[in-house]
Design a protein around this motif. Structure first.
Motif, mmCIF file in Angstrom:
data_model
loop_
_atom_site.group_PDB
_atom_site.id
_atom_site.type_symbol
_atom_site.label_atom_id
_atom_site.label_comp_id
_atom_site.label_asym_id
_atom_site.label_seq_id
_atom_site.Cartn_x
_atom_site.Cartn_y
_atom_site.Cartn_z
ATOM 1 N N ILE A 1 0.832 -1.201 0.000
ATOM 2 C CA ILE A 1 0.000 0.000 0.000
ATOM 3 C C ILE A 1 0.867 1.252 0.000
ATOM 4 O O ILE A 1 0.635 2.204 -0.759
ATOM 5 N N ILE A 2 1.893 1.253 0.839
ATOM 6 C CA ILE A 2 2.803 2.397 0.915
ATOM 7 C C ILE A 2 3.518 2.599 -0.419
ATOM 8 O O ILE A 2 3.593 3.714 -0.948
ATOM 9 N N GLY B 1 -1.782 1.689 6.316
ATOM 10 C CA GLY B 1 -0.638 0.884 5.897
ATOM 11 C C GLY B 1 0.621 1.220 6.681
ATOM 12 O O GLY B 1 1.371 0.338 7.100
ATOM 13 N N ILE B 2 0.834 2.520 6.891
ATOM 14 C CA ILE B 2 2.005 2.952 7.657
ATOM 15 C C ILE B 2 1.890 2.501 9.116
ATOM 16 O O ILE B 2 2.850 1.975 9.693
ATOM 17 N N ILE B 3 0.709 2.710 9.706
ATOM 18 C CA ILE B 3 0.496 2.303 11.093
ATOM 19 C C ILE B 3 0.713 0.799 11.248
ATOM 20 O O ILE B 3 1.351 0.326 12.202
ATOM 21 N N LEU B 4 0.203 0.027 10.297
ATOM 22 C CA LEU B 4 0.307 -1.431 10.346
ATOM 23 C C LEU B 4 1.756 -1.887 10.242
ATOM 24 O O LEU B 4 2.219 -2.730 11.035
ATOM 25 N N SER B 5 2.483 -1.335 9.289
ATOM 26 C CA SER B 5 3.886 -1.748 9.112
ATOM 27 C C SER B 5 4.726 -1.359 10.322
ATOM 28 O O SER B 5 5.564 -2.147 10.794
ATOM 29 N N ALA C 1 13.244 -4.905 -0.778
ATOM 30 C CA ALA C 1 13.191 -4.155 -2.037
ATOM 31 C C ALA C 1 12.090 -3.095 -1.996
ATOM 32 O O ALA C 1 12.271 -1.972 -2.472
ATOM 33 N N LEU C 2 10.935 -3.461 -1.401
ATOM 34 C CA LEU C 2 9.834 -2.505 -1.289
ATOM 35 C C LEU C 2 10.212 -1.323 -0.394
ATOM 36 O O LEU C 2 9.893 -0.175 -0.702
ATOM 37 N N LEU C 3 10.903 -1.606 0.700
ATOM 38 C CA LEU C 3 11.340 -0.548 1.601
ATOM 39 C C LEU C 3 12.309 0.404 0.919
ATOM 40 O O LEU C 3 12.183 1.628 0.999
ATOM 41 N N PHE D 1 11.747 4.425 -0.272
ATOM 42 C CA PHE D 1 12.653 5.511 0.107
ATOM 43 C C PHE D 1 13.177 6.252 -1.125
ATOM 44 O O PHE D 1 13.185 7.493 -1.172
ATOM 45 N N LEU D 2 13.598 5.507 -2.134
ATOM 46 C CA LEU D 2 14.153 6.122 -3.346
ATOM 47 C C LEU D 2 13.095 6.914 -4.108
ATOM 48 O O LEU D 2 13.386 7.992 -4.649
ATOM 49 N N LEU D 3 11.860 6.401 -4.145
ATOM 50 C CA LEU D 3 10.784 7.139 -4.811
ATOM 51 C C LEU D 3 10.516 8.459 -4.094
ATOM 52 O O LEU D 3 10.345 9.495 -4.737
#
Length: 416
Positions: A12-13, A314-318, A340-342, A346-348
């Motif tokens: 989601i993030i 999504g942020i709260i859950l992670s 990779a998602l993390l 960050f890069l995006l």
């Protein structure tokens, strides 16, 4: 189960950040073509409308004089211009300062609100000012704004040239960007928002949102809509939905530039952004189950919903899973995909902000690059706590039927 929840939250993030990159790409493309449009419009003569500038002011004596002076310096036919300062129940010298300028300049007027129409917040003050407006177009500036001399000209030009535009939105810059680390963070945030959310949505969807300042709207539309919603803490976002529902669109025209002061302390920032978050949540639930005539604005409504509900969740859950895993062994199998998602997220984030900075002269610096990186791990995370706090306040307001209280952002005296 924990793995599934973690991957879902990260997806989601990542999805939201990817969508933001799509918008930023549109913002960049729009920045390339905008100058051509500006030249075409300025080269072709057009009859400019009469303009009424509304400046709501409550205890603004620290900044109001500079703001009025910037209005006097506007390069716009003064026979077609009126500046209306709405002195809304001020207990300082705001009204006196405005009266002094009104005595010297016939196009400057002062409206002193009277009971029971006092202290109802910005929307209430604007509605009082609207009663005295005579211009074909209404322009709004906050009391801390110093628009560039051609700002109103460009706003009015956009209205005159684009008959389908119910409103035209300009760009705002941070006048105290170098004051401290907080204002530097806000500077990056505002530039990113304008080139991503405003320019990007305009390029792809012919949609943007009315901000609280530096915008022009046809007075006939305001009269048809009955003015501003005095229950809305984010009166600008709420007004945007109603303008779209009438069949108009809102044009982003960044040639119109104003400079505004941003919060210099975390306490002031927290109160201001809490009001914004609560205001946006009010708009979401006001229109979520209401019939919308414009399909595009329905899409935008769900974007707001996604931001304040799904993305936030999504942020709260992670975060919750990661913290819980430090205390209890959840047997997470954090493999290459989650890592990779993390990293991608960050890069995006960093790339989006740097692209926005590159579109403003002198902003893509090494110092601002460090600010962007720092922003991801601090300022952006603080937003999560702020939305959670704002949501609790909104739920409490609805459940206990509390009256909406407007918080006026504190101003700071600037060194000259």
């Amino acid at each position: 189960m924990a793995d599934v929840l973690l991957y879902t939250s990260l997806f989601i993030i990542w999805l939201m950040l990817f969508y933001h990159m799509f918008l930023m790409h549109g913002g960049y493309l729009y920045s390339l073509k905008h100058k051509k449009l500006e030249k075409e419009w300025t080269d072709e003569p057009v009859e400019l409308p009469t303009v009424s500038i509304l400046i709501p002011a409550h205890n603004e004596d620290v900044v109001i004089e500079q703001t009025i002076q910037s209005m006097i310096a506007l390069r716009y036919d003064k026979t077609k211009l009126e500046v209306i300062v709405i002195n809304d129940n001020s207990s300082d010298n705001t009204g006196h300062i405005a009266d002094l300028y009104a005595a010297k300049h016939p196009f400057v007027k002062v409206v002193h609100t009277k009971p029971p129409n006092i202290g109802k917040g910005k929307s209430g003050a604007l509605n009082q000012g609207l009663k005295h407006a005579t211009g074909e177009v209404v322009v709004v500036y906050d009391a801390d704004n110093t628009p560039e001399p051609d700002a109103v000209y460009y706003l009015a030009l956009g209205i005159a040239k684009d008959k389908k535009a119910g409103a035209v939105v300009g760009k705002f810059r941070v006048t105290n960007a170098k004051q401290n680390l907080l204002t530097r963070l806000i500077n990056v945030e505002t530039l990113t928002f304008q080139w991503l959310a405003q320019a990007g949505r305009w390029y792809w969807f012919k949609m943007t949102t009315i901000p609280g300042t530096n915008f022009a709207i046809r007075r006939s539309i305001l009269q048809q809509l009955g003015g501003w919603d005095e229950k809305a803490l984010s009166e600008d976002t709420e007004l945007s939905f109603r303008v779209y529902n009438l069949g108009y669109y809102i044009r982003f025209f960044p040639s119109a530039v104003t400079w505004e002061q941003e919060p210099e302390t975390l306490k002031v920032w927290w109160k201001q952004r809490t009001r914004w978050a609560r205001g946006n949540e009010y708009v979401i639930f006001k229109y979520l189950f209401s019939p919308m005539k414009n399909r595009t604005v329905t899409f935008d409504l769900f974007y707001f919903l996604f931001t304040y509900i799904l993305f936030f969740s999504g942020i709260i859950l992670s975060h919750g899973i990661f913290v819980s895993n430090l205390i209890f062994d959840l047997e997470l199998s954090i493999g290459p995909i989650s890592i990779a998602l993390l990293i991608t997220g960050f890069l995006l984030f960093v790339t989006e902000a740097l692209i926005a900075l590159s579109m403003e002269k002198g902003q893509l610096t090494f110092k601002n690059t460090l600010v962007v990186v720092f922003m991801y791990f601090t300022y952006s995370q603080l937003w999560v706590a702020l939305v959670a706090y704002a949501t609790v306040l909104e739920i409490r307001r609805v459940v206990f039927k509390q009256e909406v209280k407007w918080y006026k952002t504190q101003r700071f005296k600037q060194n000259t």
